[in-house]
Design a protein around this motif. Structure first.
Motif, PDB file in Angstrom:
ATOM      1  N   TYR A  18      57.663  21.863  49.059  1.00 62.94           N
ATOM      2  CA  TYR A  18      58.295  21.241  50.221  1.00 62.94           C
ATOM      3  C   TYR A  18      57.289  20.519  51.107  1.00 62.94           C
ATOM      4  O   TYR A  18      57.582  19.440  51.635  1.00 62.94           O
ATOM      5  CB  TYR A  18      59.040  22.305  51.033  1.00 62.94           C
ATOM      6  CG  TYR A  18      60.345  22.731  50.428  1.00 62.94           C
ATOM      7  CD1 TYR A  18      61.550  22.215  50.883  1.00 62.94           C
ATOM      8  CD2 TYR A  18      60.386  23.653  49.390  1.00 62.94           C
ATOM      9  CE1 TYR A  18      62.764  22.604  50.343  1.00 62.94           C
ATOM     10  CE2 TYR A  18      61.591  24.051  48.828  1.00 62.94           C
ATOM     11  CZ  TYR A  18      62.774  23.524  49.305  1.00 62.94           C
ATOM     12  OH  TYR A  18      63.968  23.902  48.751  1.00 62.94           O
ATOM     13  N   ASP A  19      56.139  21.117  51.301  1.00 63.74           N
ATOM     14  CA  ASP A  19      55.134  20.500  52.166  1.00 63.74           C
ATOM     15  C   ASP A  19      54.688  19.160  51.594  1.00 63.74           C
ATOM     16  O   ASP A  19      54.599  18.164  52.315  1.00 63.74           O
ATOM     17  CB  ASP A  19      53.945  21.439  52.333  1.00 63.74           C
ATOM     18  CG  ASP A  19      53.027  21.021  53.460  1.00 63.74           C
ATOM     19  OD1 ASP A  19      53.521  20.847  54.588  1.00 63.74           O
ATOM     20  OD2 ASP A  19      51.822  20.849  53.211  1.00 63.74           O
ATOM     21  N   ALA A  51      57.539  16.576  52.063  1.00 62.17           N
ATOM     22  CA  ALA A  51      57.658  16.047  53.425  1.00 62.17           C
ATOM     23  C   ALA A  51      56.526  15.073  53.732  1.00 62.17           C
ATOM     24  O   ALA A  51      56.753  14.001  54.321  1.00 62.17           O
ATOM     25  CB  ALA A  51      57.661  17.191  54.427  1.00 62.17           C
ATOM     26  N   LYS A  52      55.304  15.415  53.334  1.00 62.84           N
ATOM     27  CA  LYS A  52      54.165  14.532  53.579  1.00 62.84           C
ATOM     28  C   LYS A  52      54.345  13.200  52.866  1.00 62.84           C
ATOM     29  O   LYS A  52      54.081  12.126  53.442  1.00 62.84           O
ATOM     30  CB  LYS A  52      52.874  15.202  53.112  1.00 62.84           C
ATOM     31  CG  LYS A  52      52.390  16.313  54.014  1.00 62.84           C
ATOM     32  CD  LYS A  52      51.130  16.962  53.445  1.00 62.84           C
ATOM     33  CE  LYS A  52      50.629  18.069  54.361  1.00 62.84           C
ATOM     34  NZ  LYS A  52      49.474  18.786  53.778  1.00 62.84           N
ATOM     35  N   GLN A 110      64.222  22.129  58.348  1.00 59.01           N
ATOM     36  CA  GLN A 110      63.332  22.700  57.343  1.00 59.01           C
ATOM     37  C   GLN A 110      62.749  24.024  57.816  1.00 59.01           C
ATOM     38  O   GLN A 110      62.849  24.375  59.001  1.00 59.01           O
ATOM     39  CB  GLN A 110      62.171  21.739  57.035  1.00 59.01           C
ATOM     40  CG  GLN A 110      62.581  20.381  56.493  1.00 59.01           C
ATOM     41  CD  GLN A 110      63.229  20.387  55.123  1.00 59.01           C
ATOM     42  OE1 GLN A 110      63.983  19.488  54.782  1.00 59.01           O
ATOM     43  NE2 GLN A 110      62.943  21.409  54.335  1.00 59.01           N
ATOM     44  N   VAL A 157      59.670  25.509  58.796  1.00 58.44           N
ATOM     45  CA  VAL A 157      58.346  25.067  59.250  1.00 58.44           C
ATOM     46  C   VAL A 157      57.555  26.275  59.747  1.00 58.44           C
ATOM     47  O   VAL A 157      58.075  27.102  60.499  1.00 58.44           O
ATOM     48  CB  VAL A 157      58.467  23.998  60.357  1.00 58.44           C
ATOM     49  CG1 VAL A 157      57.097  23.540  60.815  1.00 58.44           C
ATOM     50  CG2 VAL A 157      59.288  22.811  59.840  1.00 58.44           C
ATOM     51  N   GLU A 211      58.569  26.341  52.581  1.00 62.70           N
ATOM     52  CA  GLU A 211      57.715  26.261  53.761  1.00 62.70           C
ATOM     53  C   GLU A 211      57.011  24.907  53.887  1.00 62.70           C
ATOM     54  O   GLU A 211      56.519  24.350  52.915  1.00 62.70           O
ATOM     55  CB  GLU A 211      56.678  27.376  53.717  1.00 62.70           C
ATOM     56  CG  GLU A 211      57.293  28.757  53.878  1.00 62.70           C
ATOM     57  CD  GLU A 211      56.278  29.866  53.706  1.00 62.70           C
ATOM     58  OE1 GLU A 211      55.153  29.571  53.242  1.00 62.70           O
ATOM     59  OE2 GLU A 211      56.596  31.023  54.029  1.00 62.70           O
ATOM     60  N   ILE A 212      56.972  24.407  55.117  1.00 65.39           N
ATOM     61  CA  ILE A 212      56.256  23.182  55.476  1.00 65.39           C
ATOM     62  C   ILE A 212      55.356  23.510  56.657  1.00 65.39           C
ATOM     63  O   ILE A 212      55.807  24.094  57.641  1.00 65.39           O
ATOM     64  CB  ILE A 212      57.234  22.047  55.845  1.00 65.39           C
ATOM     65  CG1 ILE A 212      58.103  21.667  54.636  1.00 65.39           C
ATOM     66  CG2 ILE A 212      56.485  20.824  56.362  1.00 65.39           C
ATOM     67  CD1 ILE A 212      59.166  20.638  54.956  1.00 65.39           C
ATOM     68  N   ASP A 213      54.086  23.126  56.569  1.00 66.97           N
ATOM     69  CA  ASP A 213      53.164  23.385  57.673  1.00 66.97           C
ATOM     70  C   ASP A 213      53.437  22.402  58.812  1.00 66.97           C
ATOM     71  O   ASP A 213      53.689  21.216  58.583  1.00 66.97           O
ATOM     72  CB  ASP A 213      51.712  23.234  57.208  1.00 66.97           C
ATOM     73  CG  ASP A 213      50.742  23.731  58.264  1.00 66.97           C
ATOM     74  OD1 ASP A 213      50.462  24.935  58.286  1.00 66.97           O
ATOM     75  OD2 ASP A 213      50.286  22.907  59.078  1.00 66.97           O
ATOM     76  N   THR A 257      52.026  18.864  59.143  1.00 62.61           N
ATOM     77  CA  THR A 257      52.613  17.751  58.386  1.00 62.61           C
ATOM     78  C   THR A 257      53.261  16.750  59.336  1.00 62.61           C
ATOM     79  O   THR A 257      53.381  15.566  59.012  1.00 62.61           O
ATOM     80  CB  THR A 257      53.643  18.293  57.378  1.00 62.61           C
ATOM     81  OG1 THR A 257      52.959  19.129  56.440  1.00 62.61           O
ATOM     82  CG2 THR A 257      54.356  17.181  56.639  1.00 62.61           C
TER      83      THR A 257
END
Length: 413
Positions: free
Chosen positions: A151-152, A155-156, A176, A178, A199-201, A204
């Motif tokens: 996912y990260d 998104a990036k 999302q 996050v 999970e997305i940091d 991002t």
């Protein structure tokens, strides 16, 4: 400029067998009153607008009430689909709705839906980017980028494709999971996704002045104050009563790189949701001495099993106050039934892939699944969580699973 941040309305939701339609209608009526007073420049709705992909008639009427009210005040609405929504259905008639100032992103596109409010406050344009719930395989295919694995990365890659002028004020609306510094999200109790998935940091989203998030039912910032979950407007689980106040966030943004002020307009629920835990006598005493009316009550008794007499007494007492006993369980552990109840509760809290892993562990001589097997289980679980169960399994979903299995390799046969 001033905008409102809503998320996770879950219109049409029922909890513990009780429809929340009246409670949601009460929230919308009061939110529209606040908007009429505060005159925000926009309203942002960050996903899970409906509770399911095929919403019922009453849920659709509630969204119609909300959008019609905001249109009547000439307040633009920017809305994205969440994992509970059917993006295509949510964005139906989107081109027509744009003419009324309603902008909806139902599914991810290579060029993200974006809306510019031209100099609303004399400090320059404000650009809104709309990111509906994304799935790595979807973005991988959309961008023709085989390097996307999670996912990260998805998104990036999607953000990198946009022609964003970061010298202007830019706001992202996303639905999302996050996280910050590897810390898992603070789940509220009724989210459909379970720890570690998707999970997305937060980094991002560096470069955006504010990130309006949906998906987690608690309201809190992630990593920095300007990356924030709106939280649900109502409690949808007794665990969510830990957050004492709910309502709508209002965000005031000034010049680029200036201070951003975030405040909450509390909207009192039609029915307060309350959770009581203690011995039978403690619970009885609390309720007898309590003057609360029109509440949704959850009870955990710690020293006795639930008997018909206890159930009838509590229900009768609360019904006399126009309250509803929505959940009644025992934590008493010296008999067999609570163990069964505990196992059911434990199962409900686990992800599909973890349940598969336990089944394999208990039934196979080889024990726990291999890394490849677990990765495939996780992929299928995530696909399931984002499927519309009102429809049959699609051939394209089966193909995704087969492709994933071939990518993982021989240990997942």
């Amino acid at each position: 400029m001033l905008f409102a941040h809503l998320a996770d309305l879950h219109l049409g939701k029922s909890i513990y067998g009780k429809s929340m339609i009246d409670d949601q209608r009460n929230f919308i009526i009061n939110f529209l009153k606040i908007c009429d007073e505060k005159k925000p420049d926009a309203v942002l709705i960050a996903g899970d607008v409906y509770d399911r992909g095929a919403p019922g008639e009453e849920a659709v009427k509630l969204l119609d009430m909300l959008l019609t009210g905001l249109c009547g005040m000439r307040i633009p609405v920017l809305m994205v689909a969440g994992n509970h929504d059917n993006g295509m259905k949510l964005a139906f008639a989107g081109e027509i709705l744009k003419k009324e100032g309603i902008y909806i992103a139902g599914r991810a596109c290579k060029e993200m839906t974006h809306v510019t409010l031209e100099n609303p406050d004399g400090m320059g344009d404000v650009n809104f980017y709309l990111m509906p719930y994304i799935f790595p395989e979807e973005i991988k295919r959309l961008l023709e980028n085989d390097e996307i694995r999670n996912y990260d990365q998805a998104a990036k890659a999607l953000i990198a494709c946009q022609n964003i002028n970061f010298s202007e004020r830019n706001i992202l609306i996303a639905h999302q999971n996050v996280i910050a510094n590897g810390k898992k999200a603070e789940y509220g109790g009724s989210e459909s996704m379970v720890g570690g998935v998707g999970e997305i940091d937060y980094k991002t989203f560096d470069g955006f002045d504010y990130v309006a998030l949906g998906h987690i039912h608690s309201s809190y910032p992630v990593g920095r104050e300007e990356v924030r979950y709106g939280g649900t407007p109502l409690c949808y689980h007794f665990e969510e009563t830990k957050q004492k106040e709910r309502g709508a966030l209002f965000v005031e943004i000034g010049e680029k790189n200036g201070a951003i002020n975030i405040s909450r307009e509390v909207i009192e629920p039609l029915h307060k949701m309350r959770y009581l835990r203690g011995t039978k006598q403690d619970i009885y005493s609390q309720l007898i001495d309590d003057s609360g009316r029109g509440e949704y009550i959850g009870v955990r008794i710690t020293d006795e099993r639930i008997s018909p007499e206890i159930s009838v007494y509590l229900r009768t007492l609360l019904e006399g106050r126009d309250s509803v006993l929505m959940d009644l369980k025992s934590e008493y552990s010296t008999y067999d039934l609570p163990e069964s109840e505990s196992r059911i509760s434990d199962m409900e809290s686990k992800s599909l892939e973890d349940l598969f892993s336990e089944l394999l562990r208990d039934s196979s001589e080889e024990g726990l699944p291999s890394d490849g097997e677990y990765e495939l289980m996780k992929f299928v679980g995530e696909l399931t969580r984002n499927s519309d169960f009102s429809e049959q399994i699609k051939e394209e979903d089966i193909n995704k699973i087969l492709v994933k299995a071939s990518e993982i390799g021989g240990d997942s046969d």
